[in-house]
Design an enzyme around this catalytic site. Structure first.
Site, PDB file in Angstrom:
ATOM      1  N   SER A 155      31.331  11.412   3.041  1.00 52.31           N
ATOM      2  CA  SER A 155      30.856  11.438   1.658  1.00 52.31           C
ATOM      3  C   SER A 155      31.932  11.228   0.612  1.00 52.31           C
ATOM      4  O   SER A 155      31.620  11.170  -0.589  1.00 52.31           O
ATOM      5  CB  SER A 155      30.133  12.757   1.375  1.00 52.31           C
ATOM      6  OG  SER A 155      28.879  12.772   2.007  1.00 52.31           O
ATOM      7  N   LYS A 158      31.264   8.543  -1.891  1.00 49.03           N
ATOM      8  CA  LYS A 158      30.481   8.682  -3.124  1.00 49.03           C
ATOM      9  C   LYS A 158      31.339   8.507  -4.382  1.00 49.03           C
ATOM     10  O   LYS A 158      30.784   8.243  -5.464  1.00 49.03           O
ATOM     11  CB  LYS A 158      29.764  10.028  -3.143  1.00 49.03           C
ATOM     12  CG  LYS A 158      28.655  10.144  -2.097  1.00 49.03           C
ATOM     13  CD  LYS A 158      27.926  11.471  -2.224  1.00 49.03           C
ATOM     14  CE  LYS A 158      26.767  11.565  -1.243  1.00 49.03           C
ATOM     15  NZ  LYS A 158      27.221  11.765   0.153  1.00 49.03           N
ATOM     16  N   SER A 213      27.395  16.468  -3.261  1.00 50.15           N
ATOM     17  CA  SER A 213      27.309  15.459  -2.207  1.00 50.15           C
ATOM     18  C   SER A 213      25.863  15.233  -1.761  1.00 50.15           C
ATOM     19  O   SER A 213      25.587  15.090  -0.558  1.00 50.15           O
ATOM     20  CB  SER A 213      28.181  15.861  -1.012  1.00 50.15           C
ATOM     21  OG  SER A 213      28.590  14.729  -0.290  1.00 50.15           O
TER      22      SER A 213
END
Length: 370
Positions: A155, A158, A213
């Site tokens: 993640s 992101k 997240s």
């Protein structure tokens, strides 16, 4: 004259002749004696050393045979041969000055100090597989371990999702965006608190994607892009190349794919770029947020416990985990509240290991940098 008279005169004549002979012989014997004395003085006199006359010989080049005919050097070669640097000449002064500058820069370059706990023993206690720590002001690497190893980043992707979406001509932030079945995770089948049909403002989608997240929020943002998700992924990879992240690849916006890969060193460039966006700075370090979904409200908290509980002061952060990557964390730490240092941690076996690495490195930075 009568014979008798001649005989009487003969003895006297003989006496006169003998006297004459004696008188002539005396000088000759004197000269001989003198010559003999001079010879003796010469024989016994100390001999004088002859001075050696040094004859200068022309130097012979070793590369030439001894019997080779001598040749004259050309004018340029003669000048080159005669040119010798003199003590104190400008090139020597420049060399000394440059060496002094390098030494001064090395002496003042930031570094982590042993008295602050930065020792071989403490470094062996770090849990993350890949680590990179860099002083942002001087671009000086402070510590690196496996920093160029390509690995899944989960993640942490992101951050690039937020950059690309903010760079696009998106709709107004307060306009609402719907979660659809296209946002469901069909790779890891992870759960999400955002159900299909949930409606959030685009600002809230970005907020929970960075702070907590939230995967479905990130997926929804990638759909909300001119050209859809394929164009969005292409834009993510193009942005990585522009940032010099040559070993970084993206295949989705969430990071759930293990094919989203990078290195600890290249992620420092991503963190530095993300810091240039005020919304990323604000949303990624927010401690918590209550989000209206159209069917009530959801309370979200920051996935980074160091930031959530104030153990580290950061301007940008992101965590990430999938089984293939382990636990990852990237931060732009503000040392003493004013000096930025970027920390990237990849591949810890546990979230606690990643957290402890962050605490230890933050202490090294705070103690070593002023």
């Amino acid at each position: 004259m009568p014979s008798a008279s001649r005989f009487r005169l003969l003895p006297g004549l003989l006496v006169l002749i003998a006297a004459g002979l004696a008188a002539g012989a005396a000088p000759a014997s004197a000269r001989a004696a003198a010559h003999h004395a001079a010879a003796e003085r010469t024989a016994h006199a100390p001999s004088k050393k002859k001075k050696r006359v040094a004859h200068k010989t022309k130097p012979v080049h070793r590369s030439m045979p001894a019997d080779a005919p001598s040749t004259k050097l050309s004018g340029s070669k003669r000048r080159t041969k005669r040119a010798k640097p003199r003590p104190g000449s400008p090139p020597a002064q420049q060399h000394v000055t440059h060496a002094a500058q390098v030494s001064a820069n090395s002496a003042h370059a930031p570094r982590l100090l042993a008295r602050c706990g930065f020792t071989p023993a403490s470094r062996r206690q770090l849990f993350s597989h890949a680590i990179y720590v860099v002083d942002e002001n001087t671009h000086t690497p402070l510590y690196a371990r496996n920093a160029d190893t390509v690995a899944p980043i989960a993640s942490v992707s992101k951050l690039m999702t937020a950059i690309v979406w903010l760079d696009s001509p998106h709709a107004p932030l307060q306009q609402r965006l719907l979660v659809t079945t296209a946002d469901l995770d069909t790779l890891k089948f992870t759960h999400s608190r955002l159900g299909v049909g949930a409606s959030l403002t685009r600002a809230d989608m970005l907020h929970v994607a960075l702070m907590s997240s939230e995967n479905r929020a990130a997926s929804a943002l990638s759909r909300d892009y001119p050209g859809g998700q394929p164009a969005f992924i292409a834009a993510m990879n193009a942005k990585a190349q522009r940032l010099g992240m040559t070993h970084t690849r993206f295949v989705n916006a969430t990071g759930l794919s293990p094919q989203n890969v990078s290195t600890a060193r290249e992620l420092a460039s991503l963190v530095r770029a993300a810091n240039g966006y005020p919304l990323i700075r604000r949303y990624s370090i927010d401690h918590q947020e209550r989000v209206p979904t159209g069917h009530g409200q959801l309370q979200y908290v920051n996935s980074n416990r160091l930031v959530r509980y104030g153990q580290v002061r950061a301007s940008v952060q992101k965590t990430g985990f999938i089984n293939e990557s382990g636990h990852n964390m990237v931060m732009r730490v503000m040392v003493h509240g004013r000096r930025p240092a970027i920390v990237t941690l990849l591949g810890s076996a546990t979230p606690e290991g990643s957290r402890l690495d962050g605490v230890r490195i933050a202490h090294w930075l705070s103690c070593s940098l002023r």
